[in-house]
Enzyme design. Structure first.
Site, PDB file in Angstrom:
ATOM      1  N   ASP A 158     -11.495  64.832 114.762  1.00 31.18           N
ATOM      2  CA  ASP A 158     -10.562  65.936 114.926  1.00 31.18           C
ATOM      3  C   ASP A 158     -10.223  66.033 116.409  1.00 31.18           C
ATOM      4  O   ASP A 158     -10.983  65.564 117.260  1.00 31.18           O
ATOM      5  CB  ASP A 158     -11.159  67.241 114.382  1.00 31.18           C
ATOM      6  CG  ASP A 158     -10.076  68.294 114.125  1.00 31.18           C
ATOM      7  OD1 ASP A 158     -10.397  69.365 113.598  1.00 31.18           O
ATOM      8  OD2 ASP A 158      -8.904  68.020 114.474  1.00 31.18           O
ATOM      9  N   ASP A 207      -3.202  69.813 118.172  1.00 33.79           N
ATOM     10  CA  ASP A 207      -2.341  70.886 117.666  1.00 33.79           C
ATOM     11  C   ASP A 207      -2.874  72.239 118.118  1.00 33.79           C
ATOM     12  O   ASP A 207      -3.999  72.365 118.592  1.00 33.79           O
ATOM     13  CB  ASP A 207      -2.257  70.829 116.133  1.00 33.79           C
ATOM     14  CG  ASP A 207      -3.628  70.953 115.472  1.00 33.79           C
ATOM     15  OD1 ASP A 207      -3.681  71.323 114.293  1.00 33.79           O
ATOM     16  OD2 ASP A 207      -4.655  70.674 116.130  1.00 33.79           O
ATOM     17  N   ASP A 239     -12.392  67.222 104.371  1.00 37.91           N
ATOM     18  CA  ASP A 239     -13.675  67.300 105.075  1.00 37.91           C
ATOM     19  C   ASP A 239     -14.158  68.738 105.023  1.00 37.91           C
ATOM     20  O   ASP A 239     -13.325  69.660 104.998  1.00 37.91           O
ATOM     21  CB  ASP A 239     -13.519  66.878 106.543  1.00 37.91           C
ATOM     22  CG  ASP A 239     -13.004  68.043 107.392  1.00 37.91           C
ATOM     23  OD1 ASP A 239     -11.762  68.224 107.435  1.00 37.91           O
ATOM     24  OD2 ASP A 239     -13.833  68.782 107.968  1.00 37.91           O
ATOM     25  N   CYS A 287     -28.599  64.520  87.903  1.00 36.93           N
ATOM     26  CA  CYS A 287     -28.334  63.977  89.242  1.00 36.93           C
ATOM     27  C   CYS A 287     -29.352  62.896  89.595  1.00 36.93           C
ATOM     28  O   CYS A 287     -30.542  63.048  89.331  1.00 36.93           O
ATOM     29  CB  CYS A 287     -28.392  65.109  90.273  1.00 36.93           C
ATOM     30  SG  CYS A 287     -28.070  64.555  91.968  1.00 36.93           S
ATOM     31  N   CYS A 308     -29.906  61.757  92.770  1.00 37.21           N
ATOM     32  CA  CYS A 308     -30.229  61.764  94.208  1.00 37.21           C
ATOM     33  C   CYS A 308     -31.745  61.860  94.390  1.00 37.21           C
ATOM     34  O   CYS A 308     -32.476  62.222  93.461  1.00 37.21           O
ATOM     35  CB  CYS A 308     -29.517  62.930  94.898  1.00 37.21           C
ATOM     36  SG  CYS A 308     -30.432  64.487  94.855  1.00 37.21           S
ATOM     37  N   CYS A 318     -33.378  65.247  93.319  1.00 33.25           N
ATOM     38  CA  CYS A 318     -33.446  65.478  91.872  1.00 33.25           C
ATOM     39  C   CYS A 318     -34.318  64.441  91.168  1.00 33.25           C
ATOM     40  O   CYS A 318     -34.887  64.709  90.110  1.00 33.25           O
ATOM     41  CB  CYS A 318     -32.041  65.453  91.278  1.00 33.25           C
ATOM     42  SG  CYS A 318     -31.026  66.806  91.875  1.00 33.25           S
ATOM     43  N   HIS A 348     -28.763  66.010  98.565  1.00 37.66           N
ATOM     44  CA  HIS A 348     -28.283  66.342  97.208  1.00 37.66           C
ATOM     45  C   HIS A 348     -26.839  66.822  97.238  1.00 37.66           C
ATOM     46  O   HIS A 348     -25.989  66.373  96.470  1.00 37.66           O
ATOM     47  CB  HIS A 348     -29.156  67.421  96.551  1.00 37.66           C
ATOM     48  CG  HIS A 348     -28.504  67.974  95.321  1.00 37.66           C
ATOM     49  ND1 HIS A 348     -28.544  67.332  94.098  1.00 37.66           N
ATOM     50  CD2 HIS A 348     -27.706  69.060  95.150  1.00 37.66           C
ATOM     51  CE1 HIS A 348     -27.821  68.010  93.213  1.00 37.66           C
ATOM     52  NE2 HIS A 348     -27.295  69.058  93.828  1.00 37.66           N
TER      53      HIS A 348
END
Ligand SMILES: CNc1nc2cc3c(cc2[nH]1)N=C(N)NC3
Length: 371
Positions: A93, A147, A267, A305, A307, A310, A336
């Site tokens: 950014d 900007d 994002d 899940c 991950c 989990c 997670h």
């Protein structure tokens, strides 16, 4: 290994799109979610873990890195990719938003903005030219125009004046960026919630010409209904053959609604920040792990899940390490959340590719309604 930056649209379903952005550092599957690595780290995550969640690209911040450790130091050390050990694409950014939201004693002129560092009070200046120089020193693959982000609430005159300044700064950003094969410069559409200003901003950016187009000025407290109302028209004025990036979004249902309205990239700090504050996103909604009802619960956060949190830990354990303020709590919950956000993106990419995005959205919302 491609030397150029290119966007290939693979399929559309209604306004939703799926495709691939090809960059010299690897491809970005869209719709894409970018984890936020503000100070050269996605907090509580090793870069290889960020990659394991399915992320193709992460975000860095000009504002934070120019203050500490400085862009010149990162450049001397080989650039941001080497510095943080992430060799895939990085989008940075440009600093405009962070100056407005973090810095003190700001002074805005046509040239740019001077401000005092929120870290040590030192004085700094950002202009379109300096922002381009910093992002070049960092070595980011996708550079954002510098900007001006108006403080809200703002009346129409203020919004128009700010948007037109940002368009003049977009032209200066493009001029200063120069011709850098393999690197991309994205323009940022402004205009608040005003449809006519959004169209004027899009026309001005297309006239200048960019490799991608961001929708800026949203996710600043306007609420989901107003944001979606703006997204019902704002992306329509942006080129169909270039990526569209909605900045700072968002909660899972914000992300789904934005993709349904033609957005390709997003994002947000939410999954990582929430991971550190015990807020866990699951397909059935949010779980606050600090709640006492988890103290004896042997089940995983989310049975479906895969991950590490989990797969290997109970809610009781995660409740315990959160309550004990143990570092592993932020690590596991961040992992997670980022894994779940990437699972949503993969689900949308597959559904748009198969022409079943309507059904996918219905299932996404139905699961959350069950709770
Ligand atoms: C969290 N919400 C949010 N809205 C944004 C809007 C912008 C941005 C970052 C944001 N984050 N960066 C810019 N350079 N311009 C617009």
């Amino acid at each position: 290994m491609t030397e150029r930056f290119s966007f290939e649209l693979k399929a559309t379903d209604g306004k939703a799109r799926t495709g691939v952005i090809n960059t010299p550092r690897g491809e970005i599957r869209t719709p894409a979610f970018m984890p936020v690595g503000t100070a050269a780290t996605v907090k509580a995550m090793m870069p290889e873990s960020v990659r394991a969640t399915g992320a193709d690209i992460l975000l860095g911040n000009t504002y934070h890195l120019m203050l500490r450790p400085t862009a010149e130091r990162i450049d001397r050390l080989g650039g941001l990719h080497k510095f943080m050990n992430w060799d895939r694409p990085i989008l940075t950014d440009s600093g405009g938003f962070q100056v407005m939201s973090l810095a003190g004693l700001r002074k805005l002129t046509e040239k740019g903005v001077t401000f005092k560092s929120h870290i040590d009070g030192s004085k700094h200046e950002l202009t379109p030219e300096r922002s381009m120089e910093i992002q070049k020193l960092l070595g980011s693959d996708i550079v954002m125009c510098f900007d001006e982000c108006p403080a809200l609430p703002a009346d129409r005159d203020r919004i128009a004046e700010s948007m037109r300044l940002s368009m003049r700064w977009a032209a200066r950003s493009k001029e200063a960026f120069g011709d850098r094969p393999g690197h991309a410069l994205f323009g940022i559409q402004q205009g608040g919630l005003e449809a006519d200003f959004r169209e004027e901003s899009a026309e001005a950016l297309k006239e200048i010409g960019f490799d991608g187009y961001a929708v800026g000025g949203l996710a600043v407290g306007e609420g989901q209904e107003a944001m979606f109302g703006c997204l019902d028209h704002a992306p329509d004025h942006l080129p169909k053959d270039k990526p569209r990036y909605l900045m700072g979004v968002g909660k899972p249902d914000d992300i789904v609604g934005a993709v349904a309205r033609g957005i390709d990239m997003m994002d947000c700090v939410l999954p990582s920040r929430s991971g550190r504050t015990g807020q866990v996103f699951t397909r059935r909604g949010v779980v606050n792990i600090k709640n006492a009802r988890h103290a004896d619960d042997p089940r995983p956060l989310d049975e479906a899940c895969s991950c590490p949190a989990c797969s290997n830990y109970s809610r009781a354990y995660l409740h315990h390490v959160y309550r004990s303020n143990e570092m592993i709590s932020g690590m596991l919950l961040t992992w997670h959340n980022l894994h779940y956000f990437q699972e949503i993106m993969q689900g949308m990419r597959d559904a748009i590719g198969a022409g079943t995005f309507e059904d996918w959205q219905a299932e996404f919302h139905a699961q959350r309604a069950q709770g």
